[in-house]
Design a protein around this motif. Structure first.
Motif, PDB file in Angstrom:
ATOM      1  N   TYR A  98       0.836  -1.254  -0.041  1.00  0.00           N
ATOM      2  CA  TYR A  98      -0.031   0.075   0.070  1.00  0.00           C
ATOM      3  C   TYR A  98       0.807   1.320   0.017  1.00  0.00           C
ATOM      4  O   TYR A  98       1.652   1.426   0.940  1.00  0.00           O
ATOM      5  N   LEU A  99       0.917   2.090  -1.037  1.00  0.00           N
ATOM      6  CA  LEU A  99       1.804   3.097  -1.184  1.00  0.00           C
ATOM      7  C   LEU A  99       0.956   4.392  -1.379  1.00  0.00           C
ATOM      8  O   LEU A  99      -0.359   4.426  -1.870  1.00  0.00           O
ATOM      9  N   GLN A 101       0.826   6.305  -4.002  1.00  0.00           N
ATOM     10  CA  GLN A 101       0.413   6.299  -5.223  1.00  0.00           C
ATOM     11  C   GLN A 101      -0.906   5.311  -5.437  1.00  0.00           C
ATOM     12  O   GLN A 101      -1.630   5.517  -6.546  1.00  0.00           O
ATOM     13  N   GLY A 102      -1.046   4.510  -4.772  1.00  0.00           N
ATOM     14  CA  GLY A 102      -2.308   3.697  -4.610  1.00  0.00           C
ATOM     15  C   GLY A 102      -1.588   2.149  -4.232  1.00  0.00           C
ATOM     16  O   GLY A 102      -0.630   2.043  -3.630  1.00  0.00           O
ATOM     17  N   ILE A 103      -2.168   1.086  -4.760  1.00  0.00           N
ATOM     18  CA  ILE A 103      -2.071  -0.308  -4.291  1.00  0.00           C
ATOM     19  C   ILE A 103      -1.293  -0.975  -5.407  1.00  0.00           C
ATOM     20  O   ILE A 103      -1.555  -0.752  -6.658  1.00  0.00           O
ATOM     21  N   LEU A 104      -0.168  -1.779  -4.992  1.00  0.00           N
ATOM     22  CA  LEU A 104       0.748  -2.287  -5.807  1.00  0.00           C
ATOM     23  C   LEU A 104       0.863  -3.684  -5.643  1.00  0.00           C
ATOM     24  O   LEU A 104       0.859  -4.133  -4.418  1.00  0.00           O
ATOM     25  N   THR A 105       0.790  -4.375  -6.566  1.00  0.00           N
ATOM     26  CA  THR A 105       0.859  -6.058  -6.157  1.00  0.00           C
ATOM     27  C   THR A 105       1.720  -6.702  -7.275  1.00  0.00           C
ATOM     28  O   THR A 105       1.740  -6.292  -8.288  1.00  0.00           O
ATOM     29  N   TYR A 106       2.518  -7.635  -6.515  1.00  0.00           N
ATOM     30  CA  TYR A 106       3.219  -8.467  -7.127  1.00  0.00           C
ATOM     31  C   TYR A 106       2.361  -9.786  -7.562  1.00  0.00           C
ATOM     32  O   TYR A 106       2.158 -10.365  -6.527  1.00  0.00           O
ATOM     33  N   GLU A 107       2.325  -9.974  -8.745  1.00  0.00           N
ATOM     34  CA  GLU A 107       1.426 -11.204  -9.134  1.00  0.00           C
ATOM     35  C   GLU A 107       2.256 -12.037 -10.006  1.00  0.00           C
ATOM     36  O   GLU A 107       3.480 -12.106 -10.619  1.00  0.00           O
ATOM     37  N   GLY A 128      -2.312  -3.904  -9.592  1.00  0.00           N
ATOM     38  CA  GLY A 128      -2.898  -3.034  -8.778  1.00  0.00           C
ATOM     39  C   GLY A 128      -3.516  -1.839  -9.150  1.00  0.00           C
ATOM     40  O   GLY A 128      -3.737  -1.887 -10.416  1.00  0.00           O
ATOM     41  N   ASN A 129      -3.687  -0.680  -8.625  1.00  0.00           N
ATOM     42  CA  ASN A 129      -4.474   0.407  -9.242  1.00  0.00           C
ATOM     43  C   ASN A 129      -3.475   1.527  -9.383  1.00  0.00           C
ATOM     44  O   ASN A 129      -4.079   2.897  -9.678  1.00  0.00           O
TER      45      ASN A 129
END
Length: 187
Positions: A98-99, A101-107, A128-129
């Protein structure tokens, strides 16, 4: 009544202590065809160091370098942090940060040697978004360390894993640090 009970008891004891002749053993047949060797169930494992950049579309597709079968399971872990006491902290993907700039996901997603668009590969990517991943701090994009473990289907049928955590999976297979095939893609 006593006579009937005595006769029934005598019959039961008599029949239970009788032995008949040994059965016919027959002849030994010809040996059958050689079967497949049994083997140890083991996991294949490799490590990737990579950068997520606009040039690679913030994703990377990596071939396994060995066969992966439809029932096998691919588990991917990211080195999330280093602890002074515990050492490296490995988290399973998908992992969320949770940053500002928004939500970052490693997938990730994966394919086996005979199915879908990622046939014989594992794909690691950002989700993420966040509108533009290139605005992220380099710590989230560069020198990202992943470990990929392919768990054979045969093991999963009999596995008694507490969880699919990095520690439980590597302990169950006896995977040591030196067992990971190192692939540095940042060079």
């Amino acid at each position: 009544m006593k006579k009937l009970l005595f006769i029934a008891s005598a019959l039961v004891i008599g029949f239970s202590s009788c032995r008949g002749p040994a059965g016919y053993d027959g002849l030994d047949g010809a040996p059958g065809p050689a079967g497949q060797d049994g083997g140890l169930v083991y996991a294949s494992a490799f490590e990737l160091i990579l950068d997520f950049t606009p040039a690679n579309g913030f994703e990377h597709v990596e071939p396994y370098g060995f066969d992966v079968y439809p029932a096998d399971v691919v588990l991917v872990y990211i080195k999330w942090d280093d602890d002074d006491v515990l050492g490296p902290i490995w988290r399973p993907l998908n992992q969320t940060a949770y940053l500002d700039q928004g939500i970052l996901t490693y997938e990730y997603d994966f394919g086996t040697n005979d199915n879908d668009i990622t046939e014989g590969n594992v794909r690691l990517y950002l989700g993420g978004n966040i509108a533009d991943f290139s605005t992220l701090d380099g710590a989230y994009l560069n020198d990202q360390l992943f470990r990929v473990v392919v768990v054979p289907a045969e093991f999963l049928e009999t596995a008694r894993l507490k969880s699919k955590s990095y520690e439980d999976v590597t302990a169950a297979f006896g995977i040591e640090e030196e067992d990971f095939i190192k692939r540095d893609l940042t060079l």
